[in-house]
Structures are given as C-alpha cells and as structure tokens.
Design an enzyme around this catalytic site. Sequence first.
Site, PDB file in Angstrom:
ATOM      1  CD  GLU A  34      -2.664   0.939   2.674  1.00 12.78           C
ATOM      2  OE1 GLU A  34      -3.293   1.947   2.985  1.00 12.78           O
ATOM      3  OE2 GLU A  34      -2.603  -0.078   3.389  1.00 12.78           O
ATOM      4  NE  ARG A 260       3.507  -7.327  10.545  1.00 13.45           N
ATOM      5  CZ  ARG A 260       2.852  -6.687   9.584  1.00 13.45           C
ATOM      6  NH1 ARG A 260       1.810  -7.244   9.014  1.00 13.45           N
ATOM      7  NH2 ARG A 260       3.227  -5.504   9.182  1.00 13.45           N
ATOM      8  CE  LYS A 270       3.299   0.143   4.749  1.00 12.98           C
ATOM      9  NZ  LYS A 270       2.466   0.050   3.570  1.00 12.98           N
TER      10      LYS A 270
HETATM   11  P1  ATP Z   1       2.615  -1.936   7.911  1.00  8.21           P
HETATM   12  O1  ATP Z   1       1.927  -2.525   9.094  1.00  8.21           O
HETATM   13  O2  ATP Z   1       4.033  -1.629   8.149  1.00  8.21           O
HETATM   14  O3  ATP Z   1       1.861  -0.792   7.306  1.00  8.21           O
HETATM   15  P2  ATP Z   1       1.452  -3.523   5.924  1.00  8.21           P
HETATM   16  O4  ATP Z   1       1.302  -4.987   5.981  1.00  8.21           O
HETATM   17  O5  ATP Z   1       0.240  -2.708   6.142  1.00  8.21           O
HETATM   18  O6  ATP Z   1       2.621  -3.102   6.853  1.00  8.21           O
HETATM   19  P3  ATP Z   1       1.573  -3.333   3.120  1.00  8.21           P
HETATM   20  O7  ATP Z   1       2.083  -2.233   2.264  1.00  8.21           O
HETATM   21  O8  ATP Z   1       0.131  -3.593   3.128  1.00  8.21           O
HETATM   22  O9  ATP Z   1       2.083  -3.050   4.571  1.00  8.21           O
HETATM   23  O10 ATP Z   1       2.396  -4.664   2.851  1.00  8.21           O
HETATM   24  C1  ATP Z   1       2.798  -5.147   1.613  1.00  8.21           C
HETATM   25  C2  ATP Z   1       3.160  -6.588   1.772  1.00  8.21           C
HETATM   26  O11 ATP Z   1       4.249  -6.728   2.678  1.00  8.21           O
HETATM   27  C3  ATP Z   1       2.016  -7.393   2.340  1.00  8.21           C
HETATM   28  O12 ATP Z   1       1.901  -8.607   1.622  1.00  8.21           O
HETATM   29  C4  ATP Z   1       2.410  -7.638   3.763  1.00  8.21           C
HETATM   30  O13 ATP Z   1       1.864  -8.818   4.245  1.00  8.21           O
HETATM   31  C5  ATP Z   1       3.939  -7.674   3.674  1.00  8.21           C
HETATM   32  N1  ATP Z   1       4.540  -7.279   4.940  1.00  8.21           N
HETATM   33  C6  ATP Z   1       4.349  -6.144   5.622  1.00  8.21           C
HETATM   34  N2  ATP Z   1       5.028  -6.153   6.774  1.00  8.21           N
HETATM   35  C7  ATP Z   1       5.679  -7.329   6.839  1.00  8.21           C
HETATM   36  C8  ATP Z   1       6.544  -7.949   7.793  1.00  8.21           C
HETATM   37  N3  ATP Z   1       6.880  -7.341   8.927  1.00  8.21           N
HETATM   38  N4  ATP Z   1       7.031  -9.170   7.506  1.00  8.21           N
HETATM   39  C9  ATP Z   1       6.712  -9.786   6.359  1.00  8.21           C
HETATM   40  N5  ATP Z   1       5.904  -9.265   5.436  1.00  8.21           N
HETATM   41  C10 ATP Z   1       5.375  -8.057   5.656  1.00  8.21           C
HETATM   42 MG    MG Z   2      -1.422  -2.267   5.286  1.00  8.81          MG
END
Ligand code: ATP
Ligand code: MG
Length: 563
Positions: A34, A260, A270
């Site tokens: 995102e 994760r 983020k």
């Molecule tokens: P954040 O909580 O930091 O905003 P998010 O999951 O909302 O992370 P996205 O941009 O939606 O961020 O994530 C893109 C991809 O990266 C998704 O498939 C998500 O599952 C993966 N991802 C995000 N954080 C992690 C993590 N700590 N370990 C492994 N994969 C991750």
């Molecule tokens: Mg997200």
Amino acid sequence: MTETTPSTHFIRNIIEDDLKSGKHTHIATRFPPEPNGYLHVGHAKSICLNFGLAQEYRGQCNLRFDDTNPTTESTEYVESIKDAVHWLGFDWEERLYHASDYFQQLYEYAVFLIKQGKAYVCSLTQDEIREYRGTLKQPGKDSPYRNRSVEENLDLFERMKNGEFPDGKHVLRAKIDMASPNINMRDPAIYRIRNAHHHRTGDDWRIYPMYDFTHCLSDAIEGITHSLCTLEFEDHRPLYDWVLDECKTESHPQQIEFSRLNLKYTITSKRKLNRLVEENHVTGWNDPRMPTIVGMRRRGYTSASLRNFCERVGISKSEYFAEMTLLEDCVREDLDATAPRRMCVLHPLKVVITNYPEGKTEDLTVKNHPKDPEMGTRSVPFSKVVYIEQEDFREDPPKKYHRLSPNREVRLRNAYVIRCDEVIKDPDTQEIVELRCTYFPETKGGQPLAEGKKVKGIIHWVSAEHANSIEVRLYDRLFSVPNPNEDKERDFTEFLNPNSLEVLTEAKAEPSLKTASPEVRYQFERQGYFTLDSDSTPDHFVFNRIVTLRDSWAKIEQDQQKL
Ligand code: ATP
Ligand code: MG
C-alpha cells in the site's frame, strides 16, 4: 558473497506439490504494497519471498500497488517503493499494476453480487454497524437494510457511485452470515463512499472498494497462483475465498499466510515509523537508524546482505523476533569480503616521533585487503607527527593491555614500532594532549625489533600532516528494549535509545579517503565498516558507520602474522 542456499519451507512445498500434480504449470506471485509510507525490513522479507520464489520456479512476480485508500497515498511513496524493489535486486518487468487499474472491473463484480442477491446497500451509521456486528462471543444482528430489493440496491449503489451522498451515508456490504463465528464473515463492507481525490484516478470515483474485496479479485484478475500474505490475514481467508466463489472468477488463487518479520530493538510498522519521522525523533524516513529500506541503504547495508538475511530468517507460521545481530552478521560477512581497508582515527591523540626527521614523508605501500591481492595496494604517507586513538594509550595500563603506555612499545600498523617516552598534559585540565615517542627504523614493514623483544599490540594511525578531517556518525540501536511495543501502557517512543547517534567531528582519515565515493563501503581498521553519507559535500565528508567489527583484535593480529 555466497548467498545462503534456499532452505525448504512449507510454501515451497506447496508450490512444488502444485507443480508436480499439474494444478499449475507456472507460478505467479505478487508483492502488493500500500503506497502509504516507505518500505521496511519486513517488506524486504515479503519482496524476497515473492520475487525469489517466482525466480526460483521460473514464474512471474507482479508489483501491485494496493491503492484503494485515496487519502493516505502518494506518488512519492510509489516511486520509493519501486526504487526499493529494484535496489533489492528484483524486477517486475512490464508487470506493474495498481488495484486502481481494476476499479471499473471491481465495480462490475460488485454489481454482479448485488444482482445475485449477495450484496446490499446498508444505511446504518458506522457506530450502528459496529453495534450490530456482535462480538467474539455474541453473534451479530441482521441490518434492517439487509433485505432491500435488488433493484433498490442497484439504484442506491449507482447513486453512491455518482457522488449523490456524503461520506459514510451508505456502504455496500456482502451478504454472508451475521451469526458466523468469524467476524470477518458478518456481512463485511465491500465498498464505501469517499468523496476524495485519488492520486491516479483523480475524481473519477466517489466510492472505493475495501481491501478484502479488492485484494482477492486483483489476484484473480492477474492470474496469481499463490497469494502470500502475513498471518493477520488468516481469518480473512474465508472471505477471500467467498468473494472469488461468488464472483465466479476464472481463476482462484490460493492465499497462504506466513508470520511477519519482527526485528528486535526496532519497529516494523509504517504507521509507527511515520510517527518517528513526523515527531522528529529521526531526521527522515532515510535516517540511517531507521529499519526502512531507504534508511538501511543510506547507512550502507548492501542489498546482498539483506537478501541473505531474509533467507536466513526463514519462513514459518510462528511469531518470531529476529536478532539484530543476525542482520548485522549478514552485513559483516558481505563487507568483509568486499570492503577495501583504510585507516581512520576516530578520537585522535597526537604523537610526535622525536627521532624521525623533520619534514620527511615516506610513502608506504599498503594492501587494500588482507586476503584479496586482487584489490591491490595504495600509498599511505608516514611522517613525524601521527594521530592514534586516545584509547590506544593508557598511562596506567591494566594487565594484558598490549597497546601503548609509558616506556612500552606498540606497532603502528603497516609502519614502525614506536615506544612512548613522554606524556604531555594540559597544565590546567591534566588531559593528555600529546605523546613523545621514539621509532625503530629497523621495524619497517613488520620486521622485529633489533633487540629481539616481541611487540604484541598493533594499532592504526594517520599522518597528521596528510590527514583528512572528517565527520563520523556512529549508530546504536534505535530503541533500548528488544520489543518497544511490548508495554501496552506506554507509548513506544518512550523506549527510544537516547544514544542511538553519536557524532564525531574530529576524526582523521588517511588521505586516500579524499577520493571516497558514495556507493563504496570501506573497512576502517579496528573500527568497523563505513560509507559516505549523503550529507557529505566536497569539502566536508561525513561517514556512517554501517556496522562494527566482530572481533577486530584477534583478526588483525592474525592478519599481521601472515604478512
Ligand atoms: P505496515 O503494518 O508496516 O503498514 P502492511 O502490511 O500494512 O505493513 P503493506 O504495504 O500492506 O504493509 O504490505 C505489503 C506486503 O508486505 C504485504 O503482503 C504484507 O503482508 C507484507 N509485509 C508487511 N510487513 C511485513 C513484515 N513485517 N514481515 C513480512 N511481510 C510483511
Ligand atoms: Mg497495510
């Protein structure tokens, strides 16, 4: 660097079974960020997994921006994410997609669901919807709007699309089961009204699809075979499958969850990283202390070491906090092999060699790497006044202190053995300001003292006349506790390490570093690995310490014995 050979894990096993059984002849994955912030080390793991598996099984991995939330997204983030994927060594080729590319198709799927009696427009307020949803223990209640006719739903949904209503007036909900034990299945919202400008579709849309509706359909539209996501989506999987079944999509990707990546002494969210930036706890998303890809890159981490780290932490379904030292070891391993050696004194102490001729300079030829002759040699000037580290001199040395002390000898790395004859102090503060030493000409290039005495200690130094004054930034953990999120009573920012940055403005580097170039990482002997920071200007060099050395002492002595 030799990258770790892929270890097997349950996702690889699923893929191999699918290829063997003929369920798929070709695999397709995607990385779906995102664009609401910069990527962090957790995303690196997801990138390495998705792109890595595609590479390994000769499939494809798409980059897809999950841009369904118009108010938090920006093109700045989009560009930084593309950059991060490329820097990590992966390429989506021509397959760069956006969920917003599918807004029209998603809208048509929603209309299809309405026509099938599988979705309805609900006019409860957000609070009411929450109330009706029930709890983990209590089933939900049907919305009074649940039985609106298909015609009424179609009409309202179209008017939502046309911008006739303010935000929050209606939502489109999937009609599933308000009594489901899985709350995600209790008629989840699939479209909401957002009278907002979108960074790609502009003002075309007044309604935006929700993540759970968008993600699975985007996967299906792109023909993704294995949709890999983190564990928090496990409970959403029934909804993922429900949407695809009810929309009767041609393909039905399999959602597979893994845990994760969490890293000790830092945070991987983020939203929280954004707070560190907004509240000025760090200088920006690319502050070298940040676990962001831009931060780690500026710090001087290599992409090979990050890929290696992601491989070593592995893939599993259990919650796991990786050790920071695992990441640092991957960085060290890579840099040990590739970083040219240099000498730099971080906390200088002046040493005058009384028996060395005034005005003389010797150009010593020094190896750039102790184990790799192909990295060549360089010239390092030696003269009457040199700097050594303050901590390499002790007036009153403890036992086993092999460095310099009064009337004792030490070897200046790559040069001569010197003996300290006199300590000069500031008369007011008693601080040691200078040492007077004798050098032994016969010890050049590692030769022993004529009198046969053994000299154990070897220290680095820089010729004062030729030294290059630089700024050095040393980094420590960003947080002072392994898990800054653990204490729910306190805000994570309370656990920031106040000493995470130390700035040294008086460091003295050997002159060859005047031509240091940005993407090169150096080992400053005994001090760690360093690289030029982007704050540098032609007359003010700033170096970041990427990582310290592990056991600099033992190593240097070993190397010296081999000379
Ligand atoms: P954040 O909580 O930091 O905003 P998010 O999951 O909302 O992370 P996205 O941009 O939606 O961020 O994530 C893109 C991809 O990266 C998704 O498939 C998500 O599952 C993966 N991802 C995000 N954080 C992690 C993590 N700590 N370990 C492994 N994969 C991750
Ligand atoms: Mg997200």
